[in-house]
Design an enzyme around this catalytic site. Structure first.
Site, short mmCIF file in Angstrom:
data_model
loop_
_atom_site.label_atom_id
_atom_site.label_comp_id
_atom_site.label_asym_id
_atom_site.label_seq_id
_atom_site.Cartn_x
_atom_site.Cartn_y
_atom_site.Cartn_z
CB SER A 1 28.64 12.71 -15.02
OG SER A 1 27.49 12.37 -14.27
CE1 TYR B 1 26.13 13.94 -19.35
CE2 TYR B 1 25.59 12.75 -17.35
CZ TYR B 1 26.13 13.85 -17.97
OH TYR B 1 26.67 14.86 -17.21
#
Length: 241
Positions: free
Chosen positions: A137, A150
């Site tokens: 990401s 994350y």
């Protein structure tokens, strides 16, 4: 090294990006082993030719599940041309609010699963001269809006990709990574609307990315025989480098 996509394994196949990858591979005539944990309907909704889609329900965070996935590969496959590690995700959480359990669960899903799946599929990947694309990401590069759990784990996916590419290159296996920015998905829908608007406004194209655009990039990496160890950002021009 194979540039043909005859036999493909996709994890997280019922997610927004995973389902787009499955559809794109099927359109190219590939047979796809599609791992999902929930929402089989997402796979059922894909218009496929009979026999080309092989859905496998597994929770890959459970002990032994990556091996069970490898054992689900059909006997007539001569190898795996492409593994797409699309499984992953997290709940947006502020730094101080992340619990121990949430931190460890995020690591298991986003880092442990891609590693163990890749390790279990080494032989069929080597047999086909196959390719791997991991899903990171842009949060790994910017810090992101979902929280440190994350961002840290998606950064680890980039490190895993580079190490695997260097280690497995002599075996004819290429390993690359894509790092999407805001994608039209359930994850972005979970963001506060003001946060999402700010993310979109910060992109050069002033829009979020569609899952099919990520899928197209993944297949391009999978069929580019001289590219390995790379992380390609797909975010509409938010992170410019």
């Amino acid at each position: 090294m194979s540039t043909h996509l005859n036999h493909v394994v996709v994890t997280g196949a019922s997610g927004d990006i995973g389902a787009a990858v499955v559809a794109a591979c099927l359109e190219r005539g590939a047979e796809v082993l599609a791992q999902y944990r929930t929402r089989k309907d997402r796979l059922s909704d894909i218009n496929v030719r009979t026999g080309n889609l092989i859905p496998v329900q597994l929770d890959l965070t459970e002990p032994g599940a990556p091996r069970a996935l490898a054992e689900s590969i059909p006997l007539h496959w001569t190898g795996v041309d492409l593994l797409v590690n699309s499984v992953g995700g997290a709940r947006p959480t502020r730094f101080a609010d992340i619990t121990d359990d949430e931190w460890h669960a995020c690591r298991r899903l986003n880092v442990d699963v891609p590693f163990f799946v890749l390790r279990e599929l080494l032989k069929p990947l080597e047999k086909a001269g196959g390719s791997v694309v991991n899903l990171s990401s842009v949060a790994a590069l910017t810090g992101g809006s979902f929280g440190p759990h994350y961002a840290a784990n998606k950064a680890a996916v980039i490190g895993l990709t580079r190490s695997a590419a260097r280690s497995l290159g002599p075996q004819g296996i290429r390993v690359n990574c894509v790092a999407p920015g805001p994608v039209a998905s359930a994850m972005t829908e979970s963001l506060d609307p003001h946060t999402l608007d700010a993310l979109v406004s910060a992109t050069a194209l002033h829009r979020i990315v569609h899952p099919t655009e990520v899928a197209t990039t993944i297949l391009n990496l999978a069929t580019s025989p001289a590219i390995t160890g790379q992380t390609l950002v797909i975010d509409g021009g938010r992170f410019l480098h």
